[in-house]
Design an enzyme around this catalytic site. Sequence first.
Site, PDB file in Angstrom:
ATOM      1  N   GLY A 114      -8.293  -8.700   0.157  1.00  0.00           N
ATOM      2  CA  GLY A 114      -7.152  -8.649   0.750  1.00  0.00           C
ATOM      3  C   GLY A 114      -6.381  -9.851   1.139  1.00  0.00           C
ATOM      4  O   GLY A 114      -5.168  -9.956   0.859  1.00  0.00           O
ATOM      5  N   GLY A 166     -12.511  -3.987   0.412  1.00  0.00           N
ATOM      6  CA  GLY A 166     -13.767  -3.745   0.617  1.00  0.00           C
ATOM      7  C   GLY A 166     -14.148  -2.789  -0.641  1.00  0.00           C
ATOM      8  O   GLY A 166     -15.382  -2.846  -1.344  1.00  0.00           O
ATOM      9  N   LYS A 177     -16.188 -14.249   3.460  1.00  0.00           N
ATOM     10  CA  LYS A 177     -17.185 -12.863   3.668  1.00  0.00           C
ATOM     11  C   LYS A 177     -18.417 -13.086   2.904  1.00  0.00           C
ATOM     12  O   LYS A 177     -18.674 -12.417   1.863  1.00  0.00           O
ATOM     13  CB  LYS A 177     -16.290 -11.666   3.524  1.00  0.00           C
ATOM     14  CG  LYS A 177     -15.584 -11.320   4.564  1.00  0.00           C
ATOM     15  CD  LYS A 177     -15.041  -9.818   4.497  1.00  0.00           C
ATOM     16  CE  LYS A 177     -13.727  -9.818   5.175  1.00  0.00           C
ATOM     17  NZ  LYS A 177     -13.018  -8.662   4.788  1.00  0.00           N
ATOM     18  N   ARG A 204       0.926  -1.117   0.012  1.00  0.00           N
ATOM     19  CA  ARG A 204      -0.078  -0.139   0.016  1.00  0.00           C
ATOM     20  C   ARG A 204       1.053   1.352  -0.055  1.00  0.00           C
ATOM     21  O   ARG A 204       0.524   2.340  -0.598  1.00  0.00           O
ATOM     22  CB  ARG A 204      -0.999   0.137   1.292  1.00  0.00           C
ATOM     23  CG  ARG A 204      -2.227  -1.014   0.930  1.00  0.00           C
ATOM     24  CD  ARG A 204      -3.089  -1.055   2.042  1.00  0.00           C
ATOM     25  NE  ARG A 204      -4.386  -1.391   1.646  1.00  0.00           N
ATOM     26  CZ  ARG A 204      -5.398  -1.684   2.307  1.00  0.00           C
ATOM     27  NH1 ARG A 204      -5.230  -1.390   3.644  1.00  0.00           N
ATOM     28  NH2 ARG A 204      -6.471  -2.244   1.934  1.00  0.00           N
TER      29      ARG A 204
HETATM   30  P1  ADP Z   1     -10.642 -11.788   0.721  1.00  0.00           P
HETATM   31  O1  ADP Z   1      -9.958 -10.847   1.698  1.00  0.00           O
HETATM   32  O2  ADP Z   1      -9.694 -12.254  -0.548  1.00  0.00           O
HETATM   33  O3  ADP Z   1     -11.774 -11.036   0.042  1.00  0.00           O
HETATM   34  P2  ADP Z   1     -12.224 -13.478   2.494  1.00  0.00           P
HETATM   35  O4  ADP Z   1     -11.834 -12.112   3.582  1.00  0.00           O
HETATM   36  O5  ADP Z   1     -13.573 -13.258   2.423  1.00  0.00           O
HETATM   37  O6  ADP Z   1     -11.227 -13.034   1.387  1.00  0.00           O
HETATM   38  O7  ADP Z   1     -11.827 -14.681   3.099  1.00  0.00           O
HETATM   39  C1  ADP Z   1     -10.443 -15.004   3.317  1.00  0.00           C
HETATM   40  C2  ADP Z   1     -10.405 -16.143   4.365  1.00  0.00           C
HETATM   41  O8  ADP Z   1     -11.199 -17.094   3.983  1.00  0.00           O
HETATM   42  C3  ADP Z   1      -9.032 -16.821   4.562  1.00  0.00           C
HETATM   43  O9  ADP Z   1      -8.497 -16.471   5.677  1.00  0.00           O
HETATM   44  C4  ADP Z   1      -9.181 -18.247   4.374  1.00  0.00           C
HETATM   45  O10 ADP Z   1      -8.699 -19.172   5.452  1.00  0.00           O
HETATM   46  C5  ADP Z   1     -10.756 -18.429   4.625  1.00  0.00           C
HETATM   47  N1  ADP Z   1     -11.298 -19.492   4.135  1.00  0.00           N
HETATM   48  C6  ADP Z   1     -11.662 -19.909   2.631  1.00  0.00           C
HETATM   49  N2  ADP Z   1     -11.985 -21.179   2.650  1.00  0.00           N
HETATM   50  C7  ADP Z   1     -12.452 -21.644   3.786  1.00  0.00           C
HETATM   51  C8  ADP Z   1     -13.161 -22.563   4.413  1.00  0.00           C
HETATM   52  N3  ADP Z   1     -13.527 -23.826   3.638  1.00  0.00           N
HETATM   53  N4  ADP Z   1     -12.980 -22.560   5.792  1.00  0.00           N
HETATM   54  C9  ADP Z   1     -12.652 -21.796   6.464  1.00  0.00           C
HETATM   55  N5  ADP Z   1     -11.976 -20.567   5.846  1.00  0.00           N
HETATM   56  C10 ADP Z   1     -11.862 -20.557   4.715  1.00  0.00           C
HETATM   57 MG    MG Z   2     -10.158 -10.825   3.812  1.00  0.00          MG
END
Ligand code: ADP
Ligand code: MG
Length: 443
Positions: A398, A421, A242, A75
């Site tokens: 992220g 976000g 999320k 960043r």
């Molecule tokens: P991003 O930040 O890329 O938008 P999110 O914040 O939505 O992604 O989710 C990321 C998290 O999701 C990671 O910490 C990962 O460990 C978790 N994750 C992905 N698949 C699973 C799963 N099947 N069970 C639990 N956690 C998961």
């Molecule tokens: Mg995330």
Amino acid sequence: MSGQHFAPIFFERGKRGKHRLKFALRDLELAVILLALDMKKTIRDIDLRGKRALVRVDYNVPIDEATGKITDDSRIRETLPTLQYLLDAGAGIVLLTHFGRPKGQVVESLRVRFIASYLQDMIKRDVHYATHAVGLEADAQVRSVAPGQILLLENTRFYPGEEANDPAFAAALAAPGYDLYVNDAFGAAHRAHASTEGMARFIKAEGKPCVAGLLMARELEFLGQLLHNPARPFVAILGGVKVSDKIGVIRNLLPKVDTLLVGGAMAYAFESAMGRPVGTSYFKEADAPVAAELIELAREKGYDFRLPSDFLVADRDAADARVEHVPEGMIPLNMMGMDIGSETIASYSAIIERAKTVLWNGPMGRFEVKPFSRGTLEVAKAVARATDKGALTIIGGGDSAAAVKQMDLDDRMSHVSTGGGASLEFLEGQELPGVAVLDDKVS
Ligand code: ADP
Ligand code: MG
């Protein structure tokens, strides 16, 4: 360009009556999106010599709690072109950022002094630091910034007026008098806060330019290509945890993509909505109805919406857990889905490699824990191969960005977004307040 281009289309279609009006409105919507993309002025569009610029950046960098060290400085690094451009053009720079969640009060451990010294080492010139963001002392420091100099003001979130977008605080931020406002904080652009939106209004009211920095412009350009005329096939891969945050994105992207691939914990909301067992997988009951609605929509409209055909399940979320491989619909009651299975990896990879545009948001599994990282790694490799073959590949989110960096594949993606976000809200089709406030190119 969009104003001239879209107005006649709107008129022509509008003439044909009610039925056509819908399409006309869609064009209008597109025109609005385009306005938000190509039509915002950037620092390249204005005269900068001798000017003092307030530059809102997003230096909310991740910190290792044990050592206090920055774990990922992208960043900061990614704002360097903007800062260098401003300095080369003869401007002085006052930087403003939020950091952490001090919730409107001074938290000693969240002072941004360490960011000033980090940036100083990076940009190889003095970066001064002000212990306040507003007030007499800060104002005097700001007024002393000469062309070629950089000053970082204190954490904006030490003040309750920041997140409340309090006009009095916004006015105080703008009080020293700036020649221009630059927003380079894409990661914070979805929030209408005093430093991202409110103060820009004050600077604008004084007849001064409010423009995008180069990072902001690049983010809008890349993400904008996904919403406007993407090369096909356009494949979106959505995962992570999320789910409720991303359902709006799925809704907006479904009609735009050729194929939508779902993985990560998100998959279990859909599995459950279809009445399949999810065992002890990460899953929120509240997500199921929306998931069901999306499945129905995809069915009705014939959208290509795919769920994993197999999973890696474990008895607990740990590196030494007992792991099994199961087909969809067969997750045992006492086990949790932790990754996509090998069959899914193969089918998703094949689809990704044929794509000309790829958006990836959200890891395919719990990649931080070794036995569950394979789905995310293999999908990352497939996206990298798609880039090699000429596809436009964009990583949002992220944790997804962190995964790709951890796997050393970030250089093989067209663009890794700095905004989690913000990129989601952008892809939902929402206008970001921190972008909306910037000057349009044609006015
Ligand atoms: P991003 O930040 O890329 O938008 P999110 O914040 O939505 O992604 O989710 C990321 C998290 O999701 C990671 O910490 C990962 O460990 C978790 N994750 C992905 N698949 C699973 C799963 N099947 N069970 C639990 N956690 C998961
Ligand atoms: Mg995330």
